[in-house]
Each structure stands twice: as structure tokens, then as C-alpha cells.
Design a protein around this motif. Structure first.
Motif, PDB file in Angstrom:
ATOM      1  N   GLN A  61       5.387   0.778   0.419  1.00 52.20           N
ATOM      2  CA  GLN A  61       6.544   0.365  -0.360  1.00 52.20           C
ATOM      3  C   GLN A  61       6.464   0.940  -1.761  1.00 52.20           C
ATOM      4  O   GLN A  61       5.376   1.046  -2.351  1.00 52.20           O
ATOM      5  N   GLN A 116       8.706   1.165   4.099  1.00 54.58           N
ATOM      6  CA  GLN A 116       8.603   1.707   5.449  1.00 54.58           C
ATOM      7  C   GLN A 116       7.388   1.083   6.132  1.00 54.58           C
ATOM      8  O   GLN A 116       6.301   1.062   5.567  1.00 54.58           O
ATOM      9  N   LEU A 168      12.691   0.035  -1.375  1.00 56.45           N
ATOM     10  CA  LEU A 168      12.260   1.082  -0.460  1.00 56.45           C
ATOM     11  C   LEU A 168      10.938   0.685   0.190  1.00 56.45           C
ATOM     12  O   LEU A 168       9.928   0.540  -0.495  1.00 56.45           O
TER      13      LEU A 168
END
Length: 238
Positions: free
Chosen positions: A68, A76, A74
């Protein structure tokens, strides 16, 4: 029927411990670290969020890893992969946690049948057997947590960057940084470990409380009635 305090404590603590250990198992915050991405594309391990560039937060769990960007949405996540996934200590911790969850669930079912709050006489042997399973589940989860915590910095350390799997590949592709330039992350215990520790001890306490059901309470003795003596009635005549 007045349910014994030990049974009440056990039947409350056992599900609570199960929820805490399950929460720890499915969340990817068993260990975490952070790395600073400079404007030039170089990566360096960082202990704080200061400086220019992006601060990336890496976290690993038993079945999932996440990357992150700090102070942003954002993020993943991907299933654990690479050396970390194949590490025997990680696999052992996974097996112990799964066994702990299964045993605790079975123990709660047995304890619920044994307590039998809807009848006058609880099945003490069944309740105590359920407590034994719950306590064993707590011990297994504590062993898994201890094994993971003791080896936390070295799990999957074949990856020199500490950013293994899909997230590391994507990051390297995006930044176009050679692998040998990626330093090792300094990883530390994260929040899921603390949930697991608390849940494991709660399971042990709940199981121990239920195991007190093996001891049968003394039934109160009723006071004996004095024997009734038969008396014959005599007529008194004047």
C-alpha cells in the motif's frame, strides 16, 4: 437449573477466542515493514514517513500479502507466493492455525451440548471434553504464533528485497530497478499477531474453565425429619 460459573465463563470465552484467532488468520497483518521510493526510482528501507517520494507499506499474513502507498487509497493484495509461501515455518503455522480453528469449533459444539441450560442436569463429562478441545486449540494457536514471531525476520528471506511475489514484480517493472539494488526490509510484528495472542489465551482460559466440569459438586444434604412416634389416644373418663 443454576449453571455453574465455570461453565458460563467457558461457554463465553471459547467463542470469543475463536473469533479473535479467526480474525488473525484471515488478515494480512502478521508482519509489516515500509520502504521509501525516491524520485530517482531507487528504493531504500525506511523507518519513518519523512522524505520525498512514495512511502510503501508492506504487510504479510498467512495466506495474503499487501502493498500500500502510505496516506492513500492505493493498495494491492495477492496470495502469498515465492519463498515466503514455500517456507516450512509458514506452512507449519498455517496448519496449526487451521487445526486450532477446527478443534475450537468442535469443542464449542460439545460444550454447548454438555451445558444443556434447557435441562436440570448438565452433562458434565461432555462439557469437560469440549473444554479440553478448546484448551488444546488455544495451545495450538499459541504455538503457531510463537513459531511465526520467533522466525519473523527470516521468513522467506531468499528474496533480497523482502517484496516478493506479484507486488514485487509489478513494483520492479514500474520502477525499472535491478533486483540487486533492492535492500531488505526491516519487518516487525503487526496487529494480527496481537489479535491471535489474545485469542489463544482466551481459548486456553475458556477451555480450562469448562474442564472444571469434571469435578462434580456436592449435593446439599436435606435435614432429616425426626421420627414420628405413634401415640395412642386414651379416653379420660371422669
Amino acid at each position: 437449573m443454576q449453571t455453574p460459573a465455570s461453565m458460563v465463563m467457558g461457554i463465553v470465552f471459547a467463542p470469543l477466542g475463536l473469533v479473535l484467532v479467526f480474525t488473525a488468520a484471515i488478515t494480512p497483518q502478521w508482519r509489516e515493514g515500509q520502504v521509501q521510493v525516491g524520485p530517482s526510482g531507487a528504493l531504500g528501507a525506511s523507518g519513518g514517513g519523512g522524505g520525498e517520494g512514495l512511502l510503501l507499506l508492506r504487510s504479510d499474513g498467512l495466506w495474503e500479502s499487501c502493498l500500500q502507498v502510505a496516506h492513500s487509497e492505493l493498495k494491492q493484495c495477492w496470495p502469498v507466493s515465492g519463498p515466503y509461501q514455500h517456507d516450512s515455518r509458514v506452512r507449519t503455522a498455517q496448519g496449526l492455525v487451521l487445526a486450532s480453528l477446527f478443534l475450537c469449533g468442535a469443542g464449542i459444539v460439545l460444550a454447548s451440548v454438555g451445558v444443556r441450560c434447557w435441562t436440570d442436569l448438565p452433562l458434565r463429562g461432555i462439557a469437560a471434553a469440549g473444554g479440553l478441545l478448546v484448551a488444546l486449540a488455544g495451545i495450538l494457536s499459541l504455538v503457531a504464533l510463537g513459531l511465526y514471531t520467533h522466525n519473523l525476520p527470516s521468513l522467506g528471506n531468499e528474496d533480497p528485497s523482502g517484496i516478493s511475489g506479484a507486488g514485487g514484480s509489478a513494483l520492479q517493472q514500474h520502477q525499472r530497478v535491478p533486483t540487486h539494488r533492492l535492500p531488505r526490509l526491516s519487518l516487525r510484528p503487526a496487529g494480527s499477531l496481537y489479535f491471535g495472542w489474545v485469542g489463544g489465551w482466551v481459548q486456553v482460559l475458556g477451555g480450562a474453565a469448562l474442564m472444571l466440569s469434571f469435578k462434580r459438586p456436592r449435593c446439599p444434604s436435606w435435614p432429616k425429619r425426626p421420627p414420628v412416634e405413634r401415640t395412642e389416644a386414651y379416653e379420660v373418663t371422669c
